[in-house]
Scaffold this motif. Structure first.
Motif, mmCIF file in Angstrom:
data_model
loop_
_atom_site.group_PDB
_atom_site.id
_atom_site.type_symbol
_atom_site.label_atom_id
_atom_site.label_comp_id
_atom_site.label_asym_id
_atom_site.label_seq_id
_atom_site.Cartn_x
_atom_site.Cartn_y
_atom_site.Cartn_z
ATOM 1 N N ALA A 272 0.831 -1.204 0.000
ATOM 2 C CA ALA A 272 0.000 0.000 0.000
ATOM 3 C C ALA A 272 0.866 1.255 0.000
ATOM 4 N N GLN A 273 1.953 1.236 0.766
ATOM 5 C CA GLN A 273 2.857 2.385 0.800
ATOM 6 C C GLN A 273 3.526 2.579 -0.562
ATOM 7 N N LYS A 274 3.909 1.479 -1.195
ATOM 8 C CA LYS A 274 4.547 1.563 -2.512
ATOM 9 C C LYS A 274 3.575 2.126 -3.545
ATOM 10 N N ARG A 275 2.313 1.694 -3.489
ATOM 11 C CA ARG A 275 1.302 2.223 -4.417
ATOM 12 C C ARG A 275 1.107 3.725 -4.199
ATOM 13 N N ALA A 276 1.120 4.153 -2.933
ATOM 14 C CA ALA A 276 0.956 5.583 -2.643
ATOM 15 C C ALA A 276 2.120 6.382 -3.199
ATOM 16 N N VAL A 277 3.342 5.874 -3.042
ATOM 17 C CA VAL A 277 4.520 6.565 -3.561
ATOM 18 C C VAL A 277 4.452 6.623 -5.086
ATOM 19 N N ASN A 278 4.050 5.523 -5.725
ATOM 20 C CA ASN A 278 3.931 5.495 -7.190
ATOM 21 C C ASN A 278 2.889 6.490 -7.688
ATOM 22 N N ARG A 279 1.744 6.562 -6.988
ATOM 23 C CA ARG A 279 0.716 7.532 -7.388
ATOM 24 C C ARG A 279 1.245 8.957 -7.265
ATOM 25 N N LYS A 280 1.985 9.222 -6.194
ATOM 26 C CA LYS A 280 2.539 10.563 -5.990
ATOM 27 C C LYS A 280 3.524 10.908 -7.106
ATOM 28 N N GLU A 281 4.416 9.954 -7.439
ATOM 29 C CA GLU A 281 5.399 10.193 -8.503
ATOM 30 C C GLU A 281 4.706 10.417 -9.840
ATOM 31 N N GLN A 282 3.679 9.625 -10.136
ATOM 32 C CA GLN A 282 2.954 9.798 -11.397
ATOM 33 C C GLN A 282 2.272 11.158 -11.456
ATOM 34 N N SER A 283 1.718 11.590 -10.343
ATOM 35 C CA SER A 283 1.066 12.901 -10.314
ATOM 36 C C SER A 283 2.079 14.009 -10.533
ATOM 37 N N LEU A 284 3.242 13.892 -9.906
ATOM 38 C CA LEU A 284 4.281 14.905 -10.090
ATOM 39 C C LEU A 284 4.783 14.929 -11.531
ATOM 40 N N GLN A 285 4.916 13.752 -12.158
ATOM 41 C CA GLN A 285 5.347 13.692 -13.546
ATOM 42 C C GLN A 285 4.313 14.337 -14.465
ATOM 43 N N LYS A 286 3.043 14.077 -14.216
ATOM 44 C CA LYS A 286 1.993 14.692 -15.035
ATOM 45 C C LYS A 286 2.007 16.199 -14.875
ATOM 46 N N LEU A 287 2.209 16.667 -13.648
ATOM 47 C CA LEU A 287 2.264 18.102 -13.402
ATOM 48 C C LEU A 287 3.463 18.720 -14.101
ATOM 49 N N ALA A 288 4.617 18.041 -14.071
ATOM 50 C CA ALA A 288 5.819 18.551 -14.732
ATOM 51 C C ALA A 288 5.605 18.615 -16.243
ATOM 52 N N GLN A 289 4.969 17.596 -16.826
ATOM 53 C CA GLN A 289 4.705 17.607 -18.263
ATOM 54 C C GLN A 289 3.735 18.728 -18.623
ATOM 55 N N LYS A 290 2.782 18.961 -17.778
ATOM 56 C CA LYS A 290 1.792 19.998 -18.033
ATOM 57 C C LYS A 290 2.441 21.383 -18.007
ATOM 58 N N ASN A 291 3.391 21.580 -17.102
ATOM 59 C CA ASN A 291 4.026 22.883 -16.936
ATOM 60 C C ASN A 291 5.346 22.997 -17.695
ATOM 61 N N ARG A 292 5.674 22.052 -18.554
ATOM 62 C CA ARG A 292 6.958 22.047 -19.252
ATOM 63 C C ARG A 292 7.144 23.299 -20.103
ATOM 64 N N GLY A 293 6.117 23.748 -20.777
ATOM 65 C CA GLY A 293 6.240 24.911 -21.651
ATOM 66 C C GLY A 293 6.179 26.225 -20.900
ATOM 67 N N THR A 294 5.863 26.231 -19.661
ATOM 68 C CA THR A 294 5.727 27.466 -18.894
ATOM 69 C C THR A 294 7.055 27.815 -18.260
ATOM 70 N N GLU A 295 7.577 28.970 -18.586
ATOM 71 C CA GLU A 295 8.850 29.402 -18.015
ATOM 72 C C GLU A 295 8.646 30.001 -16.637
ATOM 73 N N ASN A 296 7.629 30.829 -16.499
ATOM 74 C CA ASN A 296 7.407 31.530 -15.256
ATOM 75 C C ASN A 296 6.260 30.855 -14.510
ATOM 76 N N TRP A 297 6.598 30.135 -13.448
ATOM 77 C CA TRP A 297 5.565 29.448 -12.669
ATOM 78 C C TRP A 297 4.784 30.445 -11.836
#
Length: 162
Positions: free
Chosen positions: A114-139
């Protein structure tokens, strides 16, 4: 109707301070012979949300269960105790300890998974957020003038000079 024989004393299961009978043959037998009706509390598998026609098990009032026991037609089975005794009765001390260790290991494995699944979900969410904001220079797209205090309105009225 075929007459099904029920051997007395039959079990009445005590579960969470409720007296239950699960066998439909026993239910019809006590209704016919002892005029004990009880209340059907189970749901029908095809219609689990219904409230009109209930199914097995039958719940007896404590007085009904006591009467059947006093007539020696039934005996009370403490369901929790029976399960624990049935589980541990045939096991040696060593087998019980091994069983307990196995249960603890399964619990730890489940917690780790369960802890591993939670960490994986967190990493996937962070990756999606990074991809979404990739083109944005000024956060920080909040204008700088919002951080300077409130502006004083300029007065349109001129003061007369003498």
């Amino acid at each position: 109707m075929a007459d099904v024989s029920v051997s007395e004393p039959f079990p009445i299961f005590l579960v969470a301070n409720r007296y239950l009978i699960h066998d439909i043959n026993v239910i019809t037998y006590i209704r016919r012979k002892y005029n004990t009706t009880g209340v059907l509390i189970g749901s029908i598998p095809q219609v689990p949300q219904q409230n009109v026609f209930m199914g097995v098990p039958l719940e007896l009032m404590p007085e009904e269960a006591r009467l059947l026991v006093e007539k020696r037609a039934a005996h009370i089975v403490d369901d929790v105790k029976a399960h624990k005794d049935g589980l541990l009765l045939g096991l040696s001390e060593e087998e019980r300890k091994a069983y307990t260790r196995m249960l603890e290991k399964q619990g730890l494995d489940a917690a780790r998974a369960a802890q591993k699944r939670a960490v994986n979900r967190k990493e996937q969410s962070l990756q999606k957020l990074a991809q979404k904001n990739r083109g944005t220079e000024n956060w920080n797209d909040i204008p700088d003038d919002m951080f300077s205090g409130p502006r004083k309105p300029k007065s349109k009225r001129k003061t007369p000079s003498a």
